[in-house]
Design an enzyme around this catalytic site. Sequence first.
Site, PDB file in Angstrom:
ATOM      1  N   GLY A 152       1.063  -1.201   0.208  1.00 45.90           N
ATOM      2  CA  GLY A 152       0.125   0.013   0.038  1.00 45.90           C
ATOM      3  C   GLY A 152       0.673   1.112   0.065  1.00 45.90           C
ATOM      4  O   GLY A 152       2.076   1.264  -0.355  1.00 45.90           O
ATOM      5  N   ILE A 154       2.376   3.146   2.338  1.00 49.76           N
ATOM      6  CA  ILE A 154       3.567   2.885   3.232  1.00 49.76           C
ATOM      7  C   ILE A 154       4.440   1.810   2.664  1.00 49.76           C
ATOM      8  O   ILE A 154       5.807   2.055   2.513  1.00 49.76           O
ATOM      9  CB  ILE A 154       3.415   2.552   4.798  1.00 49.76           C
ATOM     10  N   ARG A 174      -2.450  -9.196  -1.741  1.00 50.81           N
ATOM     11  CA  ARG A 174      -3.487 -10.218  -2.556  1.00 50.81           C
ATOM     12  C   ARG A 174      -3.649  -9.770  -3.781  1.00 50.81           C
ATOM     13  O   ARG A 174      -3.618 -10.655  -4.641  1.00 50.81           O
ATOM     14  CB  ARG A 174      -5.014  -9.802  -1.680  1.00 50.81           C
ATOM     15  N   ALA A 235       3.972  -2.175  11.159  1.00 56.29           N
ATOM     16  CA  ALA A 235       2.499  -2.371  11.172  1.00 56.29           C
ATOM     17  C   ALA A 235       1.563  -2.443  12.223  1.00 56.29           C
ATOM     18  O   ALA A 235       1.300  -1.355  13.045  1.00 56.29           O
ATOM     19  CB  ALA A 235       1.897  -3.240  10.101  1.00 56.29           C
ATOM     20  N   ARG A 236       1.309  -3.671  12.779  1.00 56.89           N
ATOM     21  CA  ARG A 236       0.804  -3.888  13.869  1.00 56.89           C
ATOM     22  C   ARG A 236       1.470  -5.247  14.527  1.00 56.89           C
ATOM     23  O   ARG A 236       1.512  -6.127  13.792  1.00 56.89           O
ATOM     24  CB  ARG A 236      -0.803  -4.231  13.685  1.00 56.89           C
ATOM     25  N   GLU A 265       0.518  -4.049  23.315  1.00 50.74           N
ATOM     26  CA  GLU A 265       1.358  -2.867  23.578  1.00 50.74           C
ATOM     27  C   GLU A 265       0.555  -2.279  25.054  1.00 50.74           C
ATOM     28  O   GLU A 265      -0.497  -2.409  24.864  1.00 50.74           O
ATOM     29  CB  GLU A 265       1.047  -1.720  22.612  1.00 50.74           C
ATOM     30  N   HIS A 283       6.426   2.326  19.335  1.00 54.43           N
ATOM     31  CA  HIS A 283       5.377   2.536  18.511  1.00 54.43           C
ATOM     32  C   HIS A 283       5.547   4.263  17.942  1.00 54.43           C
ATOM     33  O   HIS A 283       4.573   5.143  18.285  1.00 54.43           O
ATOM     34  CB  HIS A 283       3.987   2.530  18.919  1.00 54.43           C
ATOM     35  N   GLY A 285       6.223   5.247  14.813  1.00 51.51           N
ATOM     36  CA  GLY A 285       6.118   5.107  13.013  1.00 51.51           C
ATOM     37  C   GLY A 285       5.970   6.584  12.581  1.00 51.51           C
ATOM     38  O   GLY A 285       6.670   7.147  11.801  1.00 51.51           O
TER      39      GLY A 285
HETATM   40  C1  GLV Z   1       0.014   4.102  13.479  1.00 46.15           C
HETATM   41  O1  GLV Z   1       0.363   2.949  13.915  1.00 46.15           O
HETATM   42  C2  GLV Z   1      -1.045   4.226  12.507  1.00 46.15           C
HETATM   43  O2  GLV Z   1      -1.940   3.130  12.071  1.00 46.15           O
HETATM   44  O3  GLV Z   1      -1.473   5.246  12.080  1.00 46.15           O
END
Ligand code: GLV
Length: 320
Positions: A152, A154, A174, A235-236, A265, A283, A285
């Site tokens: 995507g 990012i 995908r 990401a997560r 977290e 976290h 980012g």
């Molecule tokens: C941060 O983690 C976001 O999803 O923007």
Amino acid sequence: MATVFVSGTLPGDAVATLAASHRVVQDEAGVRSAAFASCRADVEAVVALLTDRIDAAFLEGSPRLRIVANVAVGVDNVDLAACKSRGVLVTNTPDVLTDATADLAFGLVLAAARRIAEGDRLVRAGGFTGWTPTFMLGTRVHGATLGIVGMGRIGRAVARRGRGFAMPVVYTQRERLREDLEAELSATFIASLDDLLARADVVSIHCPLTPATTHLFDGPRLARMRPGSILVNTARGPIVDEAALAHALTHGPLAAAGLDVFEAEPAVHPALVTCPNAVLAPHIGSADRPTREAMASLAASNVLAVLAGHPPVLSSVDRP
Ligand code: GLV
């Protein structure tokens, strides 16, 4: 004048902008706070953080709610189906955080591969006793194959940074990108994640957290990564099984990992904390000041637009 609840403290003038035309209630403790409880019957908009859980029970008590404006691009903290069934619009903050997050991801690639955080700890502990040809040898980044999981906004921004390091880029998701985008990024599509892992020296995760991506990187999958490879996750957290990652960092095949997100977290799996080859970031980012101000401002603009009966200014919740 509508009642707008703002979760946490936002940088910049987003709250002042909202307060110019609406009643704003704000609380550091988010949607579980007493301040929210006292206004929830009236609230028409919530500016939410990724630490707020917006689920059916939450919606139940807020019958006038029209919009949840998440100050994040990820919306895994929001039950989208429950919002949809109640006619509550959910917005996020795409685009404005793309470059900041890609910068951090690339910082983690470099820090993990070249042992920067480990070296910093060593210097501070007095362990730097002099240059030698074999001291703290790391992994080569320049020219290594970069594998992107989730191409995507990012993921594509990380791919562009990789090109600057002469990295061949392979990606999986995908659907294949449009041909012109693939050509612009010089990126090669690989349909299967396992095939990508067999090729990539550096793997960077950029897919959303969904039931399908939870523990996408589990023990067996991590074991399939290339010997000496690097894994980065901005990401997560739950996309990676932290216990399995600690095992792969200790016993192979991974050389190092860079993580900005964690499964539970702010907790971090104790086994990861003891891995010297894991670079652990809290976290951050999107945490450069202009980016965070832009995220807050976009969330506020989405609220103002929707309360005025217009579509949101910018959101990719239905357009991943
Ligand atoms: C941060 O983690 C976001 O999803 O923007």
